[in-house]
Design an enzyme around this catalytic site. Structure first.
Site, PDB file in Angstrom:
ATOM      1  N   GLU A   1      -6.499  20.432  -3.701  1.00 32.43           N
ATOM      2  CA  GLU A   1      -7.951  20.399  -3.488  1.00 32.43           C
ATOM      3  C   GLU A   1      -8.298  20.576  -2.008  1.00 32.43           C
ATOM      4  O   GLU A   1      -9.199  21.331  -1.656  1.00 32.43           O
ATOM      5  CB  GLU A   1      -8.533  19.053  -3.968  1.00 32.43           C
ATOM      6  CG  GLU A   1      -8.732  18.943  -5.474  1.00 32.43           C
ATOM      7  CD  GLU A   1      -9.980  19.687  -5.949  1.00 32.43           C
ATOM      8  OE1 GLU A   1     -10.644  20.367  -5.138  1.00 32.43           O
ATOM      9  OE2 GLU A   1     -10.295  19.594  -7.148  1.00 32.43           O
TER      10      GLU A   1
ATOM     11  N   LYS B   1     -11.594   9.802  -1.251  1.00 34.13           N
ATOM     12  CA  LYS B   1     -12.511   8.797  -1.775  1.00 34.13           C
ATOM     13  C   LYS B   1     -12.067   8.359  -3.157  1.00 34.13           C
ATOM     14  O   LYS B   1     -11.757   9.236  -3.974  1.00 34.13           O
ATOM     15  CB  LYS B   1     -13.908   9.423  -1.842  1.00 34.13           C
ATOM     16  CG  LYS B   1     -14.959   8.564  -2.467  1.00 34.13           C
ATOM     17  CD  LYS B   1     -16.238   9.340  -2.624  1.00 34.13           C
ATOM     18  CE  LYS B   1     -17.231   8.497  -3.385  1.00 34.13           C
ATOM     19  NZ  LYS B   1     -18.416   9.232  -3.718  1.00 34.13           N
TER      20      LYS B   1
ATOM     21  N   LYS C   1     -17.154  10.882 -15.301  1.00 31.99           N
ATOM     22  CA  LYS C   1     -17.125  12.138 -14.549  1.00 31.99           C
ATOM     23  C   LYS C   1     -15.728  12.743 -14.518  1.00 31.99           C
ATOM     24  O   LYS C   1     -15.380  13.471 -13.602  1.00 31.99           O
ATOM     25  CB  LYS C   1     -17.675  11.872 -13.137  1.00 31.99           C
ATOM     26  CG  LYS C   1     -19.098  11.304 -13.147  1.00 31.99           C
ATOM     27  CD  LYS C   1     -19.741  11.244 -11.762  1.00 31.99           C
ATOM     28  CE  LYS C   1     -21.189  10.758 -11.864  1.00 31.99           C
ATOM     29  NZ  LYS C   1     -21.864  10.709 -10.534  1.00 31.99           N
TER      30      LYS C   1
ATOM     31  N   ARG D   1     -24.036   3.563  -8.002  1.00 35.74           N
ATOM     32  CA  ARG D   1     -24.865   4.096  -9.088  1.00 35.74           C
ATOM     33  C   ARG D   1     -26.026   3.150  -9.401  1.00 35.74           C
ATOM     34  O   ARG D   1     -27.109   3.611  -9.780  1.00 35.74           O
ATOM     35  CB  ARG D   1     -24.007   4.383 -10.320  1.00 35.74           C
ATOM     36  CG  ARG D   1     -23.017   5.528 -10.057  1.00 35.74           C
ATOM     37  CD  ARG D   1     -22.056   5.778 -11.215  1.00 35.74           C
ATOM     38  NE  ARG D   1     -21.024   6.732 -10.834  1.00 35.74           N
ATOM     39  CZ  ARG D   1     -19.937   6.991 -11.565  1.00 35.74           C
ATOM     40  NH1 ARG D   1     -19.743   6.371 -12.729  1.00 35.74           N
ATOM     41  NH2 ARG D   1     -19.049   7.876 -11.133  1.00 35.74           N
TER      42      ARG D   1
ATOM     43  N   LYS E   1     -11.781  13.623  -4.375  1.00 34.59           N
ATOM     44  CA  LYS E   1     -12.658  12.577  -4.892  1.00 34.59           C
ATOM     45  C   LYS E   1     -12.229  12.240  -6.308  1.00 34.59           C
ATOM     46  O   LYS E   1     -12.204  13.101  -7.188  1.00 34.59           O
ATOM     47  CB  LYS E   1     -14.114  13.056  -4.878  1.00 34.59           C
ATOM     48  CG  LYS E   1     -15.072  12.052  -5.501  1.00 34.59           C
ATOM     49  CD  LYS E   1     -16.503  12.444  -5.270  1.00 34.59           C
ATOM     50  CE  LYS E   1     -17.444  11.454  -5.949  1.00 34.59           C
ATOM     51  NZ  LYS E   1     -18.847  11.775  -5.670  1.00 34.59           N
TER      52      LYS E   1
HETATM   53  C1  PBG Z   1     -22.431  11.269  -5.755  1.00 34.68           C
HETATM   54  C2  PBG Z   1     -21.741  10.218  -4.995  1.00 34.68           C
HETATM   55  C3  PBG Z   1     -21.156   9.042  -5.497  1.00 34.68           C
HETATM   56  C4  PBG Z   1     -20.739   8.328  -4.387  1.00 34.68           C
HETATM   57  C5  PBG Z   1     -21.060   9.075  -3.248  1.00 34.68           C
HETATM   58  N1  PBG Z   1     -21.666  10.251  -3.655  1.00 34.68           N
HETATM   59  C6  PBG Z   1     -21.051   8.491  -6.875  1.00 34.68           C
HETATM   60  C7  PBG Z   1     -20.361   9.223  -7.926  1.00 34.68           C
HETATM   61  O1  PBG Z   1     -19.637  10.180  -7.701  1.00 34.68           O
HETATM   62  O2  PBG Z   1     -20.578   8.812  -9.063  1.00 34.68           O
HETATM   63  C8  PBG Z   1     -20.118   6.962  -4.457  1.00 34.68           C
HETATM   64  C9  PBG Z   1     -20.145   6.152  -3.221  1.00 34.68           C
HETATM   65  C10 PBG Z   1     -19.895   4.709  -3.411  1.00 34.68           C
HETATM   66  O3  PBG Z   1     -19.503   4.218  -4.486  1.00 34.68           O
HETATM   67  O4  PBG Z   1     -20.107   3.998  -2.432  1.00 34.68           O
HETATM   68  N2  PBG Z   1     -21.731  12.342  -6.179  1.00 34.68           N
END
Ligand code: PBG
Length: 335
Positions: A245, A260, A229, A215, A205
């Protein structure tokens, strides 16, 4: 890659266009196919009466009440979508520094999961394990002196996974990117009698700018503010690190892994699939969906064609399943 056959008869005897001439031949030689069984549908659920609330940065996507969420799961079932991912929208007054609401067995996501499993036990339900919907600072982990603290966060994530499994969740999806969380969550689930619950790890991720509309949807954007992050999500510059990972998460017990975002990271999907050959999911994230939507709304792209092409691209890259906000309309079209 080496082409696995010698090209013996060049033009004019070999005419690549012959197979493209008619729809039936094109279908016959298609290497990749999309089916409703390939789709995972992310759905936002809020604790409000309002059945559907629009999300401006995600046109066509809504925050649903619990009863509308249950109906949505029924819709997924009718369309052959195997798995629905529930994402909670937590009221601002319930967000806190220590994310206590994440481990409240009566929180909105737990109630939504229980209601959905009662109505439609044969549709899979997935829940994120991460604290960002629940923290007042919008981060996925607990914060101390401006730092996201790993091991204390993992301990809380284990408790979050257990309340979600107790609510009936079938697939736990750690999306927090803390070190060691997959193994810890596996152990906690097994010890609590949830050995059948699967773990779909957000293994690779990235710290992407494409999560903005998500968000907005869960209301963590204003809390996170200008924060990012990057101390826990991956650097977009890296590729080998994604394999590292994935290897760790598999060793810790992940049943499925995820890359992702999707479109900007299809090279990673291909590498992961080739290297490990395990069930590999890709998340077509909110920003990808929003980009295509916005261009289509301007008349610059043909939505029907471009969304289908984007999902086919994910499959071609090696994805076994795709999380997409367009899951329902695509499943309808594939019927
Ligand atoms: C939370 C999470 C996020 C997404 C899925 N789970 C946001 C992030 O990591 O800030 C993003 C999914 C999307 O943008 O459709 N950890």
């Amino acid at each position: 890659m080496r082409i696995p056959f010698p090209v013996r008869a060049p033009y004019p005897r070999t005419r690549m266009r012959r197979n493209r001439r008619d729809d039936w031949t094109r279908r016959l030689v298609a290497e990749t196919r999309l089916s409703p069984s390939d789709l995972i549908w992310p759905v936002f659920v809020h604790d409000e009466r309002e059945a559907r609330a629009a999300i401006p940065s995600l046109p066509g996507v809504h925050r649903l009440s619990i009863s509308a969420f249950v109906d949505a799961v029924g819709r997924a079932r009718a369309l052959g979508i195997p798995l629905v991912a529930a994402f909670p929208v937590i009221r601002p007054e319930l967000k806190s520094e220590l994310a206590e609401e994440a481990v409240n067995a009566e929180n909105v996501v737990c109630r939504a999961v229980t209601a959905a499993k009662e109505a439609y036990p044969d549709v899979g339900i997935m829940c994120d394990v991460a604290l960002d919907p629940f923290t007042s600072h919008g981060h996925d982990g607990l914060m101390r002196d401006g730092e996201i603290i790993n091991d204390e966060t993992v301990a809380l994530l284990c408790r979050q996974a257990i309340v979600q499994a107790a609510a009936g969740c079938d697939v736990i999806a750690p999306s927090d990117m803390m070190d060691g969380r997959v193994g810890a969550v596996r152990e906690a689930l097994d010890a609590a009698g949830y050995g059948h619950v699967r773990i779909l790890s957000y293994a690779a991720k990235y710290a992407s700018a494409l999560y903005g509309p998500f968000r907005d949807a869960i209301g963590s954007a204003p809390n996170l503010g200008r924060g990012d992050k990057r101390t826990y999500q991956m650097d977009p510059a890296n590729s080998d690190e994604a394999l590292h990972e994935v290897a760790l998460d598999l060793a810790e017990g992940a049943d499925m892994v995820m890359v992702k975002p999707g479109l900007f990271y299809l090279d990673i999907v291909r590498r992961v699939k080739d290297a490990f050959g395990v069930p590999t999911c890709v998340y077509q994230v909110s920003g990808e969906y929003a980009m295509l939507r916005a261009a289509a709304a301007n008349g610059w792209l043909d939505w029907d064609r471009v969304i289908m092409e984007s999902l086919l691209a994910c499959k071609r890259a090696g994805a076994d399943a795709i999380l997409t906000y367009a899951a329902v309309e695509i499943a309808e079209r594939l019927r």
